[in-house]
Design a protein around this motif. Structure first.
Motif, PDB file in Angstrom:
ATOM      1  N   UNK A  18       1.218  -1.329   0.126  1.00  0.00           N
ATOM      2  CA  UNK A  18       0.002  -0.461  -0.347  1.00  0.00           C
ATOM      3  C   UNK A  18       0.631   0.992   0.160  1.00  0.00           C
ATOM      4  N   UNK A  19       0.831   2.025  -0.909  1.00  0.00           N
ATOM      5  CA  UNK A  19       1.627   3.414  -1.791  1.00  0.00           C
ATOM      6  C   UNK A  19       0.464   4.559  -1.701  1.00  0.00           C
ATOM      7  N   UNK A  20      -0.129   5.354  -0.920  1.00  0.00           N
ATOM      8  CA  UNK A  20      -0.418   6.414  -1.168  1.00  0.00           C
ATOM      9  C   UNK A  20      -1.297   6.582   0.054  1.00  0.00           C
ATOM     10  N   UNK A  21      -2.850   7.219  -0.680  1.00  0.00           N
ATOM     11  CA  UNK A  21      -4.020   7.224  -0.485  1.00  0.00           C
ATOM     12  C   UNK A  21      -5.420   6.235  -0.521  1.00  0.00           C
ATOM     13  N   UNK A  22      -6.085   5.978   0.518  1.00  0.00           N
ATOM     14  CA  UNK A  22      -6.600   4.717   0.778  1.00  0.00           C
ATOM     15  C   UNK A  22      -8.008   5.659   1.671  1.00  0.00           C
ATOM     16  N   UNK A  23      -9.072   4.929   1.917  1.00  0.00           N
ATOM     17  CA  UNK A  23      -9.905   4.795   2.970  1.00  0.00           C
ATOM     18  C   UNK A  23     -11.352   4.219   3.409  1.00  0.00           C
ATOM     19  N   UNK A  24     -11.872   4.832   4.022  1.00  0.00           N
ATOM     20  CA  UNK A  24     -13.839   4.560   3.325  1.00  0.00           C
ATOM     21  C   UNK A  24     -14.493   4.858   2.780  1.00  0.00           C
ATOM     22  N   UNK A  25     -15.272   4.160   1.865  1.00  0.00           N
ATOM     23  CA  UNK A  25     -16.241   4.962   0.719  1.00  0.00           C
ATOM     24  C   UNK A  25     -17.570   4.136   1.305  1.00  0.00           C
ATOM     25  N   UNK A  26     -18.540   3.968   0.737  1.00  0.00           N
ATOM     26  CA  UNK A  26     -20.367   3.624   0.220  1.00  0.00           C
ATOM     27  C   UNK A  26     -19.759   2.806  -1.036  1.00  0.00           C
ATOM     28  N   UNK A  27     -21.102   2.276  -1.274  1.00  0.00           N
ATOM     29  CA  UNK A  27     -21.285   1.875  -2.703  1.00  0.00           C
ATOM     30  C   UNK A  27     -21.106   2.066  -3.600  1.00  0.00           C
ATOM     31  N   UNK A  28     -21.694   3.876  -3.327  1.00  0.00           N
ATOM     32  CA  UNK A  28     -21.883   4.793  -4.735  1.00  0.00           C
ATOM     33  C   UNK A  28     -20.206   4.943  -4.967  1.00  0.00           C
ATOM     34  N   UNK A  29     -19.361   4.932  -4.863  1.00  0.00           N
ATOM     35  CA  UNK A  29     -18.306   5.182  -4.819  1.00  0.00           C
ATOM     36  C   UNK A  29     -17.487   6.587  -3.315  1.00  0.00           C
ATOM     37  N   UNK A  30     -18.397   7.325  -3.103  1.00  0.00           N
ATOM     38  CA  UNK A  30     -18.587   8.262  -2.545  1.00  0.00           C
ATOM     39  C   UNK A  30     -17.107   7.625  -0.837  1.00  0.00           C
ATOM     40  N   UNK A  31     -16.228   8.455  -0.725  1.00  0.00           N
ATOM     41  CA  UNK A  31     -15.306   8.178  -0.489  1.00  0.00           C
ATOM     42  C   UNK A  31     -16.091   8.689   1.421  1.00  0.00           C
TER      43      UNK A  31
END
Length: 418
Positions: free
Chosen positions: A79-92
């Protein structure tokens, strides 16, 4: 059959490990490096890594530093860079980054295949230590009069200074030690796991939360992708047309790259397991000369990714308290005192997050997502859930991995004193 003492080179104390999973092998290596003679008894005909991928948090690396494996595992970080948690639509909903995680906890999050981790830990044991095709039953935990513990095997009974129950969530050793304990219960969620062999186009690592379901996509160092999913479902369920088809029904309309990962999965490689946990803690992790670790002691929901990490911690802390066989009772009492409060807290926190993931009504999901979005503003806040967990350090300063391990320990010890 009468118990027989296991041959002990030069009179070294002898430990028998029942089960060759991650925690059992870690304990075996740590004890071996402290001068113990170790025998690992594995029921299966071959040592196989059950499952697909495993996330090793910094606390797991710090524990592995003690047996000289930490740096080797850190080098597998993909893992390099950004990531996180999303909704099923793709919204962060919340963003974080690999650098923020490494800075906060003293190391990266490393996703590896379980087979890779098992192989690298087992390679630090002498040839012949692990005996496959060797089911074992605890015959005597070694409670009375300081006598040795005894395990029954196909070849006869074996006496040992220490028996380690590392035989998983349905541990027979645990049932023998604590027959009145209620044991594991169904958490209400089922999980799916898969490793996609063919590379998937670049994506930001993420965990996506929907209505009573989640999906996670994480890269592996070798270019493959490890994906996991969970959903509220009745215990014992199976899809009549296969688990890949079930993933399509549940997650096929979620944001990219979820559909592409499902499409790339081999149908016979999708693993499905109901999640059980030990929500009622044991009174102790030991009795007599017998001790429990890993899922046998504190099975937890996978929502924090800490099951394997805590098993590794167990093995290192156990060896720390057992420098020799001179006072096993005192050492095991210290191990229980160290590990029971910590793992109980993580079991409960993992269950709480599982309940949060399990909400299904539209208003409750909207409220949850709003709270996550507000709480996840900035990479530091998004990582707060793991404070006090991922920054754990082993109870000693001697790191076999050398300067890197000592540097991390010294830096974090200094921060703790401020």
């Amino acid at each position: 059959m009468a118990a027989r003492p296991e041959p002990q080179p030069q009179g070294r104390p002898h430990a028998v490990v029942v089960g060759s999973g991650i925690g059992g092998l870690t304990a075996a290596v740590a004890l071996h490096q402290r001068g113990w003679h170790v025998t690992v008894l594995e029921r299966a005909a071959v040592v196989e890594a059950v499952g697909a991928g495993i996330g090793l948090a910094p606390n797991g690396h710090h524990a592995l530093d003690v047996i000289g494996l930490g740096e080797e595992i850190r080098e597998l970080a993909a893992w390099q860079g950004d990531g996180g948690m999303r909704s099923p639509s793709g919204r962060w909903l919340a963003r974080t980054s690999s650098s923020a995680a490494a800075e906060r906890f003293g190391g990266p999050l490393v996703l590896v295949h379980r087979a890779t981790l098992i192989d690298r830990i087992a390679a630090r044991l002498p040839e012949g230590t692990v005996r496959t095709g060797s089911p074992a039953t605890l015959a005597d935990p070694g409670v009375a009069g300081g006598r040795p513990a005894v395990v029954t095997t196909l070849g006869g009974d074996i006496e040992a200074d220490l028996v380690i129950g590392a035989d998983g969530i349905n541990s027979a050793v645990r049932r023998a030690l604590f027959p009145d304990h209620p044991g594991p219960v169904y958490s209400g969620i089922t999980t799916w796991r898969v490793v996609v062999p063919a590379p998937v186009a670049a994506f930001e690592p993420h965990e996506t939360w929907g209505r009573g379901a989640l999906w996670g996509s994480q890269p592996l160092k070798d270019g493959r992708v490890y994906a996991y999913a969970a959903a509220v479902a009745p215990a014992g369920g199976r899809s009549a047309d296969g688990e890949k088809a079930e993933l399509v029904r549940r997650f096929g309309d979620w944001h990219d790259p979820v559909p592409r990962i499902i499409d790339a999965a081999a149908p016979d490689q999708v693993l499905r397991h109901d999640v059980h946990h030990l929500i009622t803690p044991l009174p102790a992790f030991h009795r007599g000369r017998t001790v429990l670790l890993g899922d046998a002691a504190h099975a937890m929901a996978p929502t924090m990714g800490q099951g394997g990490n805590q098993a590794i911690e167990d093995g290192i802390v156990l060896a720390h308290h057992l420098p020799d066989a001179g006072d096993v009772a005192t050492g095991l009492a210290a191990y229980s005192a160290d590990r029971l409060p910590r793992t109980t807290g993580i079991v409960r926190k993992s269950a709480k997050i599982a309940r949060l993931m399990s909400v299904r009504s539209a208003p409750a999901v909207a409220l949850r997502d709003t709270v996550m979005t507000l709480a996840g503003f900035g990479p530091g806040l998004a990582l707060r859930t793991f404070d006090g967990i991922a920054d754990w350090l082993p109870p000693q300063r001697t790191y076999a991995a050398g300067a890197r391990g000592r540097q991390v320990h010294d830096q974090q010890a200094h921060q703790a004193q401020r």
